[in-house]
Design a protein around this motif. Structure first.
Motif, short mmCIF file in Angstrom:
data_model
loop_
_atom_site.label_atom_id
_atom_site.label_comp_id
_atom_site.label_asym_id
_atom_site.label_seq_id
_atom_site.Cartn_x
_atom_site.Cartn_y
_atom_site.Cartn_z
N ASN A 7 0.84 -1.21 0.00
CA ASN A 7 0.00 0.00 0.00
C ASN A 7 0.87 1.24 0.00
OD1 ASN A 7 -2.63 -1.11 2.27
ND2 ASN A 7 -2.52 -1.30 0.09
N ARG A 8 0.44 2.24 -0.74
CA ARG A 8 0.99 3.59 -0.61
C ARG A 8 -0.04 4.35 0.19
NH1 ARG A 8 1.40 8.43 -3.66
NH2 ARG A 8 0.05 7.56 -5.26
N VAL A 9 0.40 5.07 1.23
CA VAL A 9 -0.53 5.68 2.18
C VAL A 9 -0.23 7.17 2.38
CG1 VAL A 9 -0.88 3.48 3.37
CG2 VAL A 9 0.89 5.03 4.18
N LYS A 10 -1.24 7.89 2.84
CA LYS A 10 -1.09 9.33 3.09
C LYS A 10 -0.23 9.61 4.31
CE LYS A 10 -5.60 10.43 1.14
NZ LYS A 10 -6.97 10.87 1.44
N ASP A 13 1.80 6.65 10.07
CA ASP A 13 1.43 6.43 11.47
C ASP A 13 -0.08 6.24 11.61
OD1 ASP A 13 4.08 6.57 12.44
OD2 ASP A 13 3.99 8.76 12.42
N HIS A 14 -0.86 7.06 10.91
CA HIS A 14 -2.32 6.90 10.93
C HIS A 14 -2.70 5.55 10.34
CE1 HIS A 14 -6.55 7.84 10.72
NE2 HIS A 14 -6.54 7.46 9.45
N TRP A 15 -2.07 5.19 9.21
CA TRP A 15 -2.36 3.90 8.57
C TRP A 15 -2.13 2.76 9.57
CZ3 TRP A 15 0.65 -0.39 8.11
CH2 TRP A 15 0.12 -1.42 7.32
N ASP A 44 6.06 6.60 2.39
CA ASP A 44 4.62 6.40 2.30
C ASP A 44 4.24 5.01 1.80
OD1 ASP A 44 5.42 6.63 -0.35
OD2 ASP A 44 3.80 7.98 -0.92
N GLU A 45 5.16 4.06 1.86
CA GLU A 45 4.88 2.72 1.33
C GLU A 45 5.04 1.67 2.41
OE1 GLU A 45 5.51 1.19 -3.06
OE2 GLU A 45 7.41 1.34 -2.00
N ILE A 77 -3.71 5.17 -0.59
CA ILE A 77 -3.81 5.87 -1.86
C ILE A 77 -3.88 4.86 -3.01
CG2 ILE A 77 -2.60 7.44 -3.44
CD1 ILE A 77 -1.26 8.62 -0.85
N GLU A 78 -3.10 3.83 -2.90
CA GLU A 78 -3.11 2.76 -3.90
C GLU A 78 -2.58 1.50 -3.25
OE1 GLU A 78 -0.37 4.11 -6.94
OE2 GLU A 78 1.27 3.08 -5.95
#
Length: 92
Positions: A7-10, A13-15, A44-45, A77-78
């Protein structure tokens, strides 16, 4: 069988907080967290491996609107995923 996910994330830490909160839902679908990594090159990955009890049950869970909502809440994000089976080397 395992499920390898990228996953790529915004916000990593939140993820992670959302990911940890959803462990019980995954377990109900026969998925267990085995490993979680973040990329050393891309902040972000994330990558993770889930143990899979039953592929059909895991696929059914992943296709639900609830699972999609979790990804959105977590800030994904993806992403992409692969079901993997052990492939012995044949070397004794």
């Amino acid at each position: 069988m395992v499920l390898l996910v990228r996953n790529r994330v915004k916000d990593i830490d939140h993820w992670r907080r959302v990911f940890d909160e959803q462990e019980a839902a995954g377990m109900a679908a026969g998925l267990s967290v085995e490993h979680v990594w973040r990329s050393a090159e891309k902040a972000d990955e994330v990558f993770f491996i889930l143990g899979v009890e039953d592929r059909a049950r895991a696929e059914a869970y992943m296709a639900t609107p609830e699972a999609a909502a979790v990804g959105e809440e977590a800030g994904a994000i993806e992403g992409e995923f692969w079901f993997l089976e052990e492939f012995p080397s044949g070397i004794a």
